[in-house]
Design a protein around this motif. Structure first.
Motif, mmCIF file in Angstrom:
data_model
loop_
_atom_site.group_PDB
_atom_site.id
_atom_site.type_symbol
_atom_site.label_atom_id
_atom_site.label_comp_id
_atom_site.label_asym_id
_atom_site.label_seq_id
_atom_site.Cartn_x
_atom_site.Cartn_y
_atom_site.Cartn_z
ATOM 1 N N UNK A 8 0.821 -1.214 0.000
ATOM 2 C CA UNK A 8 0.000 0.000 0.000
ATOM 3 C C UNK A 8 0.858 1.268 0.000
ATOM 4 N N UNK A 9 0.787 2.075 -1.073
ATOM 5 C CA UNK A 9 1.504 3.350 -1.067
ATOM 6 C C UNK A 9 0.611 4.473 -0.540
ATOM 7 N N UNK A 10 1.204 5.652 -0.389
ATOM 8 C CA UNK A 10 0.421 6.822 0.038
ATOM 9 C C UNK A 10 0.676 8.002 -0.888
ATOM 10 N N UNK A 11 -0.333 8.859 -0.975
ATOM 11 C CA UNK A 11 -0.213 10.180 -1.579
ATOM 12 C C UNK A 11 -0.720 11.180 -0.544
ATOM 13 N N UNK A 12 0.098 12.155 -0.217
ATOM 14 C CA UNK A 12 -0.251 13.140 0.802
ATOM 15 C C UNK A 12 -0.669 14.439 0.121
ATOM 16 N N UNK A 13 -1.803 14.972 0.521
ATOM 17 C CA UNK A 13 -2.308 16.229 -0.029
ATOM 18 C C UNK A 13 -1.549 17.430 0.531
ATOM 19 N N UNK A 14 -1.495 18.495 -0.259
ATOM 20 C CA UNK A 14 -1.155 19.789 0.312
ATOM 21 C C UNK A 14 -2.347 20.235 1.148
ATOM 22 N N UNK A 15 -2.134 21.206 1.984
ATOM 23 C CA UNK A 15 -3.233 21.695 2.810
ATOM 24 C C UNK A 15 -4.211 22.525 1.985
ATOM 25 N N UNK A 16 -5.438 22.633 2.475
ATOM 26 C CA UNK A 16 -6.415 23.527 1.855
ATOM 27 C C UNK A 16 -5.856 24.948 1.933
ATOM 28 N N UNK A 17 -5.872 25.685 0.809
ATOM 29 C CA UNK A 17 -5.326 27.053 0.830
ATOM 30 C C UNK A 17 -5.986 27.959 1.859
ATOM 31 N N UNK A 18 -7.249 27.684 2.153
ATOM 32 C CA UNK A 18 -7.957 28.441 3.181
ATOM 33 C C UNK A 18 -7.824 27.677 4.497
ATOM 34 N N UNK A 19 -6.971 28.187 5.377
ATOM 35 C CA UNK A 19 -6.626 27.449 6.584
ATOM 36 C C UNK A 19 -7.828 27.105 7.453
ATOM 37 N N UNK A 20 -8.867 27.926 7.413
ATOM 38 C CA UNK A 20 -10.052 27.663 8.232
ATOM 39 C C UNK A 20 -10.730 26.349 7.840
ATOM 40 N N UNK A 21 -10.500 25.907 6.585
ATOM 41 C CA UNK A 21 -11.130 24.683 6.100
ATOM 42 C C UNK A 21 -10.295 23.441 6.388
#
Length: 658
Positions: free
Chosen positions: A132-145
């Motif tokens: 099982x590999x992983x892909x990590x997202x960048x954060x939502x540009x709007x930090x409140x979300x």
């Protein structure tokens, strides 16, 4: 019994939401992520078939890959073995003809499909780290979300919108546009959409656009790999309407679709997730016997344990059916990960207590809103996963349906799944947890970022960024050990019907020559080294094109071996090419490498494929090169390799820019 989070009349509540939400003018827009002019599977019937390479070409490519790895004497032996294999009296022509005949009888698929599925499903090693590999997202540009429950709700809604669009046939087909400015437009979609499906691929080709195989996409949802003795099976139930949520090692389910197949309103989704959190907060941080740990086991052992778990109580069998059939696993971790390495470790393997690694994929969100996909690999490859990954990021960040200030008074309908455990089962879980802790504690993660060097500089100097990245790995390993080793780079063959992957062999005579030269005490001139880098790029580019067009050697030799294993003449003793130590060595991939390109990928990682190897996930940005290296000390020293890699990129950079 199943434990309810809130008891009420489900039918009455569901009917209320259906009537209320249908009155909204945006209801149809809410239900679907896309409305493509071209049907999702429009190009599928006309996709070209995955070619079977010529046997002589496979032999030539195989020997070219072996040349930098073997001494002159050993290469001479392997060369004779290969000549005998492909000669008129050798096993090769007979096995090749069998493969060709079989392929002609199965024109609906590719020659690699069944043996590749069998290879994955028959392997008995545990899924986490090994597969099982992983892909990590960048954060939502709007930090409140990025609040966990907000991001979870929005990504869940976007996921279901993606799934509904896919099943309705209105998700945009996956197409590789050679020149997006000329083909990624309404004219292309109108023209190709009007063509009959059986010839639509040829219409796309006239635009220099290449539709990709989408046969794996349906397996994203409602799917699970079920362990069985000897060989696992893939299960799917597309009638299920619920999501599986794990938090603090406990299992929860709730419906995200109503009885008519409509997505419940955002307020309902949010209320259910909030209920999961409040219910799980009533429990200890970690269950004494976390059932999810069972999915970290060796597959035959897990198959026996699962059979035992079902035999204890019908309640367990019911719970497992709900786990297996859920759209996917949404995992809410009750902890934050400080730093990149702990983040990768948590998403790649964690401690196993809050995971179900058998699901087609798990969307994992930690307490700080950091998010990743961990996916089971047998059903599909990067193309389908990356498309889902990209689409739900764009949708959840540009069209969020749940907002930080959203209030909800909706009635949640959450069911907690309880597993009944006897003493034997508790012992199995405890042993599995100890074994998993032992394995994960051995794994080392090292990260390298090299700023100021990326696509821009490579393109300026007319060399392939991927070739430069792969050259860096070769130089680094040579710098560390003074050797060349078998190296694997994954390449998609999704340009063909039911294509999977082919192997690029980045260790070449060109990379060997450059590695030895740049690492020598008396290196050649800068102009000579620059010429050598260009040569490496040319060779790598040709290998990449061959692999993408199904013209590698690995899958062909793999397919021939499968026929040899059941052939009356060769089943007891395989042809000598497969008994040659050089064949074993080249398939012992010490350097296993892979990348997926996306502006939304923060990181990608996987485990080493051999105990004495490195698992290298990498990213190439405009002005940065990044790698995540996994290893098992003392078999390999990942920290030292990363240091050598940094020095290698410094050397390559200094050669290029001078």
């Amino acid at each position: 019994m199943l434990r309810k989070g809130f008891c009420s009349k489900t039918k009455t509540v569901s009917a209320y939401y259906v009537v209320r939400f249908k009155s909204s003018s945006t209801q149809d827009e809410y239900q679907f992520l896309q409305r493509s002019k071209v049907p999702t599977m429009h190009f599928q019937p006309s996709l070209p078939r995955l070619p079977i390479p010529e046997l002589s070409k496979t032999a030539e490519r195989y020997l070219n890959a072996q040349r930098p790895l073997l001494s002159a004497a050993d290469f001479s032996k392997t060369e004779e073995i290969v000549k005998s294999f492909v000669g008129p009296n050798g096993a090769g022509p007979k096995l090749h003809q069998q493969l060709v005949d079989h392929d002609k009888k199965n024109k609906h698929t590719s020659y690699i499909t069944k043996p590749w599925f069998d290879m994955y499903l028959s392997d008995r090693v545990p899924l986490p780290i090994n597969y099982n590999p992983i892909l990590v997202y960048i954060r939502d540009p709007n930090e409140a979300y990025n609040r966990q429950v907000i991001r979870a709700a929005n990504m869940l809604i976007s996921s279901v919108r993606f799934m509904k669009s896919l099943r309705a046939g209105i998700l945009e087909p996956e197409v590789y546009h050679l020149n997006p400015k000329k083909s990624d437009n309404d004219t292309f979609r109108t023209v190709t959409g009007l063509l009959p499906s059986m010839v639509s691929w040829y219409g796309a080709y006239l635009f220099k656009a290449f539709p990709l195989d989408m046969s794996q996409f349906p397996s994203l949802f409602n799917a699970n790999r079920i362990p069985e003795i000897g060989k696992d099976v893939l299960f799917q139930d597309t009638s299920a309407k619920h999501i599986l949520v794990l938090r603090k090692g406990e299992f929860y389910v709730f419906d995200v679709l109503d009885s008519e197949g409509n997505i419940f309103p955002p307020e309902v989704i949010l209320a259910n997730l909030q209920k999961v959190i409040s219910m799980s907060d009533e429990h200890p941080p970690t269950p004494e016997y976390p059932v999810g740990v069972l999915t970290t086991m060796e597959r035959d052992s897990w198959a026996k344990a699962r059979k035992r778990l079902k035999a204890i109580s019908p309640q367990n069998e019911t719970a497992l059916k709900l786990v297996d059939s859920a759209l996917f696993a949404l995992i809410l971790d009750d902890k934050s990960c400080s730093g990149h390495i702990p983040l990768v470790q948590n998403f790649l393997h964690g401690d196993g207590t809050n995971r179900w690694f058998d699901k087609s994929f798990s969307l994992i969100i930690d307490k700080d809103g950091e998010t990743a996909i961990n996916f089971e690999h047998s059903w599909g490859d990067g193309v389908a996963v990356l498309r889902y990954f990209n689409d739900i990021f764009k949708d959840s960040t540009t069209k969020p349906r749940v907002h930080p200030d959203m209030q909800t008074n909706e009635t949640p309908e959450v069911t907690q799944l309880d597993f009944l455990l006897d003493q034997e089962m508790k012992g199995i879980i405890s042993d599995a947890k100890c074994q998993y802790d032992s394995i994960t504690n051995q794994l080392k993660i090292d990260i390298m970022e090299f700023p100021g060097f990326g696509k821009k500089i490579c393109k300026k100097h007319k060399v392939s960024p991927d070739a430069v990245m792969q050259l860096g790995f070769q130089v680094a390993f040579h710098k560390q050990t003074g050797k060349q080793v078998a190296t694997y780079e994954s390449c998609s063959t999704s340009a063909f019907r039911h294509g999977r992957t082919e192997t690029i062999r980045p260790c070449t005579m060109a990379t060997k020559a450059f590695s030895e030269s740049i690492n020598s005490n008396n290196p050649p001139s800068i102009s000579e080294l620059q010429a050598m880098i260009r040569k490496c790029s040319e060779v790598h580019g040709a290998l990449t094109r061959d692999a993408a067009m199904g013209q590698g050697f690995d899958r062909h030799l793999f397919g021939l071996r499968k026929f040899a294993e059941v052939h009356p003449e060769y089943s007891k003793e395989l042809p000598q090419i497969y008994r040659d130590p050089a064949y074993s060595a080249i398939n012992h991939n010490v350097l296993s490498t892979s990348t997926l390109s996306s502006p939304y990928v923060q990181a990608g990682a996987f485990g080493p494929v051999v105990k004495d190897g490195y698992g290298i996930g990498y990213l190439i940005a405009d002005d940065m090169l990044g790698t995540i290296v996994s290893s098992y000390p003392p078999h390999r020293d990942g920290a030292d390799f990363v240091n050598c890699l940094r020095k290698s990129f410094e050397d390559i950079y200094n050669v290029l820019v001078k």
